[in-house]
Design a protein around this motif. Structure first.
Motif, PDB file in Angstrom:
ATOM      1  N   ARG A 199      -7.007 -18.744   2.983  1.00  0.00           N
ATOM      2  CA  ARG A 199      -7.622 -20.040   3.310  1.00  0.00           C
ATOM      3  C   ARG A 199      -7.031 -20.620   4.592  1.00  0.00           C
ATOM      4  O   ARG A 199      -7.756 -21.173   5.429  1.00  0.00           O
ATOM      5  CB  ARG A 199      -7.431 -21.015   2.147  1.00  0.00           C
ATOM      6  N   LEU A 200      -5.716 -20.496   4.752  1.00  0.00           N
ATOM      7  CA  LEU A 200      -5.064 -21.030   5.948  1.00  0.00           C
ATOM      8  C   LEU A 200      -5.567 -20.349   7.207  1.00  0.00           C
ATOM      9  O   LEU A 200      -5.880 -21.006   8.208  1.00  0.00           O
ATOM     10  CB  LEU A 200      -3.551 -20.863   5.821  1.00  0.00           C
ATOM     11  N   LEU A 201      -5.636 -19.021   7.191  1.00  0.00           N
ATOM     12  CA  LEU A 201      -6.020 -18.284   8.391  1.00  0.00           C
ATOM     13  C   LEU A 201      -7.500 -18.425   8.725  1.00  0.00           C
ATOM     14  O   LEU A 201      -7.899 -18.205   9.876  1.00  0.00           O
ATOM     15  CB  LEU A 201      -5.670 -16.802   8.226  1.00  0.00           C
ATOM     16  N   LYS A 202      -8.318 -18.803   7.730  1.00  0.00           N
ATOM     17  CA  LYS A 202      -9.761 -18.936   7.971  1.00  0.00           C
ATOM     18  C   LYS A 202     -10.185 -20.368   8.281  1.00  0.00           C
ATOM     19  O   LYS A 202     -11.383 -20.623   8.445  1.00  0.00           O
ATOM     20  CB  LYS A 202     -10.534 -18.428   6.752  1.00  0.00           C
ATOM     21  N   LEU A 203      -9.212 -21.287   8.373  1.00  0.00           N
ATOM     22  CA  LEU A 203      -9.561 -22.663   8.705  1.00  0.00           C
ATOM     23  C   LEU A 203     -10.293 -22.727  10.048  1.00  0.00           C
ATOM     24  O   LEU A 203     -10.090 -21.867  10.913  1.00  0.00           O
ATOM     25  CB  LEU A 203      -8.302 -23.525   8.756  1.00  0.00           C
ATOM     26  N   ARG A 211      -9.604 -19.657  12.606  1.00  0.00           N
ATOM     27  CA  ARG A 211     -10.677 -18.660  12.690  1.00  0.00           C
ATOM     28  C   ARG A 211     -10.131 -17.242  12.779  1.00  0.00           C
ATOM     29  O   ARG A 211     -10.566 -16.432  13.601  1.00  0.00           O
ATOM     30  CB  ARG A 211     -11.583 -18.954  13.883  1.00  0.00           C
ATOM     31  N   LYS A 212      -9.165 -16.949  11.911  1.00  0.00           N
ATOM     32  CA  LYS A 212      -8.604 -15.609  11.839  1.00  0.00           C
ATOM     33  C   LYS A 212      -9.171 -14.875  10.632  1.00  0.00           C
ATOM     34  O   LYS A 212      -9.599 -15.490   9.653  1.00  0.00           O
ATOM     35  CB  LYS A 212      -7.076 -15.665  11.732  1.00  0.00           C
ATOM     36  N   GLN A 213      -9.156 -13.545  10.704  1.00  0.00           N
ATOM     37  CA  GLN A 213      -9.635 -12.707   9.613  1.00  0.00           C
ATOM     38  C   GLN A 213      -8.457 -11.914   9.049  1.00  0.00           C
ATOM     39  O   GLN A 213      -8.015 -10.941   9.657  1.00  0.00           O
ATOM     40  CB  GLN A 213     -10.726 -11.745  10.103  1.00  0.00           C
ATOM     41  N   PRO A 214      -7.890 -12.314   7.903  1.00  0.00           N
ATOM     42  CA  PRO A 214      -6.752 -11.577   7.338  1.00  0.00           C
ATOM     43  C   PRO A 214      -7.139 -10.139   7.002  1.00  0.00           C
ATOM     44  O   PRO A 214      -8.241  -9.888   6.483  1.00  0.00           O
ATOM     45  CB  PRO A 214      -6.406 -12.372   6.073  1.00  0.00           C
ATOM     46  N   TYR A 215      -6.239  -9.220   7.300  1.00  0.00           N
ATOM     47  CA  TYR A 215      -6.501  -7.800   7.040  1.00  0.00           C
ATOM     48  C   TYR A 215      -5.229  -7.200   6.439  1.00  0.00           C
ATOM     49  O   TYR A 215      -4.237  -6.979   7.141  1.00  0.00           O
ATOM     50  CB  TYR A 215      -6.873  -7.081   8.344  1.00  0.00           C
ATOM     51  N   ALA A 240      -5.673  -1.873  12.194  1.00  0.00           N
ATOM     52  CA  ALA A 240      -4.996  -3.121  12.564  1.00  0.00           C
ATOM     53  C   ALA A 240      -4.444  -3.050  13.978  1.00  0.00           C
ATOM     54  O   ALA A 240      -4.554  -4.018  14.743  1.00  0.00           O
ATOM     55  CB  ALA A 240      -3.879  -3.413  11.567  1.00  0.00           C
ATOM     56  N   VAL A 241      -3.850  -1.927  14.360  1.00  0.00           N
ATOM     57  CA  VAL A 241      -3.262  -1.787  15.686  1.00  0.00           C
ATOM     58  C   VAL A 241      -4.339  -1.862  16.762  1.00  0.00           C
ATOM     59  O   VAL A 241      -4.161  -2.504  17.802  1.00  0.00           O
ATOM     60  CB  VAL A 241      -2.482  -0.463  15.792  1.00  0.00           C
ATOM     61  N   ARG A 242      -5.483  -1.204  16.515  1.00  0.00           N
ATOM     62  CA  ARG A 242      -6.552  -1.202  17.520  1.00  0.00           C
ATOM     63  C   ARG A 242      -7.207  -2.569  17.673  1.00  0.00           C
ATOM     64  O   ARG A 242      -7.705  -2.911  18.748  1.00  0.00           O
ATOM     65  CB  ARG A 242      -7.614  -0.157  17.148  1.00  0.00           C
ATOM     66  N   SER A 243      -7.195  -3.375  16.604  1.00  0.00           N
ATOM     67  CA  SER A 243      -7.905  -4.658  16.627  1.00  0.00           C
ATOM     68  C   SER A 243      -7.004  -5.837  16.926  1.00  0.00           C
ATOM     69  O   SER A 243      -7.471  -6.878  17.390  1.00  0.00           O
ATOM     70  CB  SER A 243      -8.604  -4.884  15.273  1.00  0.00           C
ATOM     71  N   PHE A 244      -5.700  -5.702  16.658  1.00  0.00           N
ATOM     72  CA  PHE A 244      -4.793  -6.836  16.762  1.00  0.00           C
ATOM     73  C   PHE A 244      -4.675  -7.323  18.202  1.00  0.00           C
ATOM     74  O   PHE A 244      -4.449  -6.543  19.124  1.00  0.00           O
ATOM     75  CB  PHE A 244      -3.417  -6.425  16.242  1.00  0.00           C
ATOM     76  N   GLY A 245      -4.843  -8.615  18.401  1.00  0.00           N
ATOM     77  CA  GLY A 245      -4.752  -9.200  19.727  1.00  0.00           C
ATOM     78  C   GLY A 245      -6.038  -9.139  20.512  1.00  0.00           C
ATOM     79  O   GLY A 245      -6.168  -9.807  21.540  1.00  0.00           O
ATOM     80  N   ARG A 246      -7.006  -8.364  20.041  1.00  0.00           N
ATOM     81  CA  ARG A 246      -8.290  -8.232  20.740  1.00  0.00           C
ATOM     82  C   ARG A 246      -9.426  -8.891  19.962  1.00  0.00           C
ATOM     83  O   ARG A 246     -10.449  -9.246  20.536  1.00  0.00           O
ATOM     84  CB  ARG A 246      -8.614  -6.759  20.971  1.00  0.00           C
ATOM     85  N   ALA A 266     -10.364 -11.202  15.975  1.00  0.00           N
ATOM     86  CA  ALA A 266      -9.822 -12.226  15.075  1.00  0.00           C
ATOM     87  C   ALA A 266      -9.003 -11.630  13.937  1.00  0.00           C
ATOM     88  O   ALA A 266      -8.437 -12.378  13.138  1.00  0.00           O
ATOM     89  CB  ALA A 266     -10.964 -13.058  14.506  1.00  0.00           C
ATOM     90  N   ILE A 267      -8.924 -10.303  13.848  1.00  0.00           N
ATOM     91  CA  ILE A 267      -8.185  -9.662  12.751  1.00  0.00           C
ATOM     92  C   ILE A 267      -6.698 -10.000  12.838  1.00  0.00           C
ATOM     93  O   ILE A 267      -6.078  -9.873  13.894  1.00  0.00           O
ATOM     94  CB  ILE A 267      -8.400  -8.138  12.774  1.00  0.00           C
ATOM     95  N   THR A 268      -6.138 -10.446  11.716  1.00  0.00           N
ATOM     96  CA  THR A 268      -4.706 -10.763  11.606  1.00  0.00           C
ATOM     97  C   THR A 268      -4.092  -9.855  10.552  1.00  0.00           C
ATOM     98  O   THR A 268      -4.360 -10.029   9.355  1.00  0.00           O
ATOM     99  CB  THR A 268      -4.495 -12.232  11.210  1.00  0.00           C
ATOM    100  N   PRO A 269      -3.295  -8.852  10.944  1.00  0.00           N
ATOM    101  CA  PRO A 269      -2.693  -7.948   9.960  1.00  0.00           C
ATOM    102  C   PRO A 269      -1.777  -8.696   8.998  1.00  0.00           C
ATOM    103  O   PRO A 269      -1.032  -9.599   9.396  1.00  0.00           O
ATOM    104  CB  PRO A 269      -1.899  -6.958  10.822  1.00  0.00           C
TER     105      PRO A 269
END
Length: 431
Positions: free
Chosen positions: A176-180, A184-188, A199-205, A207-210
């Motif tokens: 819930r916190l990360l999707k506020l 606008r983050k997507q927990p993964y 996760a490595v390929r998407s992180f920082g590029r 909204a995916i948050t490992p």
């Protein structure tokens, strides 16, 4: 590169670079900053910095003495706090990950904010105790990282002692916190090697948050986290900074008997070698004074030069008749190449976004500003809106209350005053 390590609930900033002992090796820093730390408890690899840290278990200072050495295969070679370079096989060291432990308790929030802005991490690691859940300070730290546009990932620790219903509630609260709307983050959640690569390929590029669920007792998912540290790249091309004029941010200073004044911090650009002549300042009058670098230490070892992105300590000597202590050394000063002709700034214009405020801000409002290693009270001298409230954007002219500082256009700044928080970017230096 800067990376962060798992060690119970801690806050740290990590710096990884290619073998720093080889002068020709490129420096590739990658940074992670973890929050919510109780890492100050007596631990074989973390000595409390003060008596109250040992008694309360609360980190109250910025600790930069943890390093992880990795080889080309990503295997950990050493994680010793006091181990010197000579004790390791430097030919195997491909990457060094350094950790900066920040304070997680709300009483030391100013220290945490200063560590986040002064060290300019590549990444932030938010460490959450599975049995404690999401606290108010967790929300504060996540908000600061997002406001400063620093990619973050989450480590949920102590899963070995957490009951399953409590663990599920913690994960739901984290989601819930990360999707506020403001995040606008997507927990993964990462539990396998395939998920790690995604996760490595998407992180920082994206909204995916490992999110890693680990246990420091039974080792659950700790190898996955270590592989994540090894695979994360630097967000900065530090090698390209080697030909730039030297710029060193001072965030610590102390006197060593028989040695003299020692200043510590991070080298942002250029290369500093022994007997290098630099300008140190600004002092309380805005003046820069010439000094000579007589000794250089990096990761507790003497080196001949400091490369861009590395943290280190210099023994400096004055090149004038005045003793170096008379320069009024303090946090927020810089060491610069004389060719830069630096000028101290008393006031500046900034584009500001108010993230949260329980009151209205008008002219003469006085918050605390954090800009890289600068921390000082400022006064709103003018602005293009009559009042500022939560969510309002404005162009504001700010004036330092006590002394001029060295700033540069484009620098991200953070403003705090009680629960009021605002983020901004410096647009123009006025004087």
């Amino acid at each position: 590169a800067t990376v962060s390590l798992v060690c119970a609930s801690l806050s740290l900033f990590v710096y990884a670079t290619f073998c720093p002992c080889a002068p020709d090796a490129p420096s590739v820093p990658t940074c992670f900053l973890p929050f919510n730390a109780t890492w100050a408890r007596p631990h074989p690899r973390r000595k409390p910095n003060s008596q109250h840290e040992a008694e309360t278990g609360r980190t109250s200072s910025i600790a930069e003495d943890q390093h992880m050495r990795l080889n080309t295969r990503g295997q950990c070679l050493a994680m010793e706090r006091h181990q010197r370079h000579a004790a390791l096989d430097q030919s195997e060291t491909a990457k060094v990950v350094s950790f900066i432990d920040l304070a997680g308790h709300e009483r030391y929030l100013r220290t945490t904010v200063y560590g986040l802005t002064a060290h300019e991490p590549d990444y932030v690691m938010v460490v959450v105790g599975a049995n404690h859940g999401i606290t108010r300070m967790t929300k504060e730290h996540v908000g600061m990282a997002i406001a400063l546009h620093v990619p973050l990932f989450v480590v949920v620790t102590k899963v070995d002692l957490c009951p399953e219903p409590v663990m599920k509630e913690t994960m739901k609260s984290l989601t819930r916190l990360l999707k506020l709307p403001g995040a606008r983050k997507q927990p993964y959640v990462v539990r396998t090697l395939d998920e790690l690569m995604v996760a490595v390929r998407s992180f920082g590029r994206t909204a995916i948050t490992p999110v890693f669920t680990i246990s420091s007792v039974d080792g659950t998912n700790v190898p996955l986290l270590r592989q994540f540290f090894n695979l994360m790249p630097s967000r900065r091309a530090w090698v390209n900074q080697k030909d730039m004029p030297a710029e060193f941010l001072i965030d610590q200073h102390f006197n060593v008997p028989g040695v003299g004044l020692v200043v510590a911090g991070t080298l942002i650009s250029g290369v500093v070698a022994l007997n290098h002549v630099l300008l140190m300042g600004p002092d309380n009058q805005g003046k820069f004074n010439p000094v000579t670098v007589r000794s250089i230490h990096h990761m507790r070892a003497a080196v001949h030069a400091l490369l861009p992105g590395q943290t280190g300590a210099f023994v400096v000597r004055s090149r004038t008749k005045d003793h170096v202590r008379s320069f009024g050394i303090r946090k927020g000063m810089v060491l610069l190449e004389p060719s830069m002709n630096p000028v101290a700034t008393k006031s500046f214009t900034c584009d500001v976004l108010v993230l949260h405020s329980q009151t209205t801000m008008r002219v003469n409002y006085q918050p605390i500003v954090y800009a890289r290693n600068v921390r000082q009270c400022v006064r709103i001298a003018a602005m293009d809106k009559e009042i500022l409230r939560t969510g309002v954007r404005a162009r504001v002219t700010l004036e330092f209350m006590y002394r001029p500082e060295f700033l540069q256009p484009g620098t991200k700044v953070l403003f705090t005053e009680g629960k009021t928080k605002a983020i901004g970017t410096i647009r123009e230096l006025l004087e």
